[in-house]
Write a protein that holds these residues in place. Structure first.
Motif, mmCIF file in Angstrom:
data_model
loop_
_atom_site.group_PDB
_atom_site.id
_atom_site.type_symbol
_atom_site.label_atom_id
_atom_site.label_comp_id
_atom_site.label_asym_id
_atom_site.label_seq_id
_atom_site.Cartn_x
_atom_site.Cartn_y
_atom_site.Cartn_z
ATOM 1 N N ARG A 1 -3.270 2.953 8.713
ATOM 2 C CA ARG A 1 -3.446 1.604 8.166
ATOM 3 C C ARG A 1 -2.914 0.536 9.111
ATOM 4 O O ARG A 1 -3.577 -0.486 9.331
ATOM 5 C CB ARG A 1 -2.752 1.479 6.791
ATOM 6 N N PHE B 1 -0.987 8.237 6.590
ATOM 7 C CA PHE B 1 -1.609 7.074 5.931
ATOM 8 C C PHE B 1 -1.127 5.775 6.590
ATOM 9 O O PHE B 1 -1.920 4.907 6.971
ATOM 10 C CB PHE B 1 -1.264 7.084 4.439
ATOM 11 N N MET C 1 2.153 10.545 3.806
ATOM 12 C CA MET C 1 2.456 9.110 3.848
ATOM 13 C C MET C 1 2.528 8.595 5.290
ATOM 14 O O MET C 1 2.079 7.491 5.580
ATOM 15 C CB MET C 1 3.776 8.823 3.129
ATOM 16 N N SER D 1 2.329 1.757 -3.540
ATOM 17 C CA SER D 1 1.365 2.119 -4.596
ATOM 18 C C SER D 1 0.640 3.438 -4.292
ATOM 19 O O SER D 1 -0.191 3.871 -5.077
ATOM 20 C CB SER D 1 0.337 1.004 -4.771
ATOM 21 N N HIS D 2 0.972 4.075 -3.175
ATOM 22 C CA HIS D 2 0.334 5.337 -2.802
ATOM 23 C C HIS D 2 0.745 6.425 -3.791
ATOM 24 O O HIS D 2 1.889 6.460 -4.248
ATOM 25 C CB HIS D 2 0.733 5.715 -1.370
ATOM 26 N N GLN D 3 -0.177 7.338 -4.107
ATOM 27 C CA GLN D 3 0.127 8.347 -5.134
ATOM 28 C C GLN D 3 1.257 9.291 -4.715
ATOM 29 O O GLN D 3 1.924 9.871 -5.562
ATOM 30 C CB GLN D 3 -1.129 9.138 -5.510
ATOM 31 N N ALA E 1 3.966 8.330 -3.013
ATOM 32 C CA ALA E 1 5.123 7.502 -2.634
ATOM 33 C C ALA E 1 6.396 7.879 -3.394
ATOM 34 O O ALA E 1 7.496 7.558 -2.935
ATOM 35 C CB ALA E 1 4.808 6.029 -2.875
ATOM 36 N N GLU F 1 0.821 -1.212 0.000
ATOM 37 C CA GLU F 1 0.000 0.000 0.000
ATOM 38 C C GLU F 1 0.858 1.267 0.000
ATOM 39 O O GLU F 1 0.534 2.259 -0.654
ATOM 40 C CB GLU F 1 -0.939 -0.005 1.213
ATOM 41 N N LEU F 2 1.989 1.216 0.709
ATOM 42 C CA LEU F 2 2.904 2.369 0.697
ATOM 43 C C LEU F 2 3.482 2.559 -0.700
ATOM 44 O O LEU F 2 3.500 3.669 -1.236
ATOM 45 C CB LEU F 2 4.027 2.165 1.706
#
Ligand SMILES: Cc1ncccc1N[C@@H](C)c1ccc2c(c1)OCCCO2
Length: 116
Positions: free
Chosen positions: A109, A105, A102, A27-29, A31, A24-25
């Motif tokens: 999560r 986020f 980030m 693929s984060h926009q 990142a 998820e990290l």
């Protein structure tokens, strides 16, 4: 007075959780600045100021090579990415803001996944 819990928490799902969190990290926009090691040649001062560089690809290699003892050592490396970012970058900058976004986020999560 409540007895402190003598039962350890169930850590059998921790490796799966690290894999989910890292995916998820990655693929984060926001990142981008954290996906690969900072090249000290292209970032003046970085080598001197940041004593322990860390990035998501290095974390991915460590996870693949079973170098994380437990969830805690994984979380320590992820937070190192964001602590380095805060140390080097102004809060009011593209990279600085991405680091804050980030970190928030990630914090949300892993606490969500731990509660499941
Ligand atoms: C995390 C970090 N902290 C301090 C400096 C650089 C970096 N990341 C490196 C990979 C980077 C290099 C150049 C960059 C960049 C990102 O994205 C923002 C746009 C300008 O170009």
């Amino acid at each position: 007075k409540q007895e402190s819990p003598r039962t350890a928490r169930d850590d059998s799902k921790d490796l799966a959780m690290c894999r989910i969190l890292l995916a998820e990290l990655e693929s984060h926009q926001d990142a981008g600045p954290f996906l690969t090691p900072v090249n000290p040649k292209s970032v003046p001062g970085y080598r001197k100021i940041i004593k322990k560089p860390m990035d998501f690809s290095t974390i991915r290699d460590k996870l693949t090579n079973s170098q994380y003892l437990n969830l805690e050592t994984f979380i320590i490396d992820v937070n190192l990415v964001f602590d380095n970012c805060e140390k080097f970058n102004e809060d009011n900058s593209v990279i600085g803001r991405a680091g804050h976004t980030m970190r928030r986020f990630f914090q949300r999560r892993w606490t969500e996944l731990l509660r499941q």
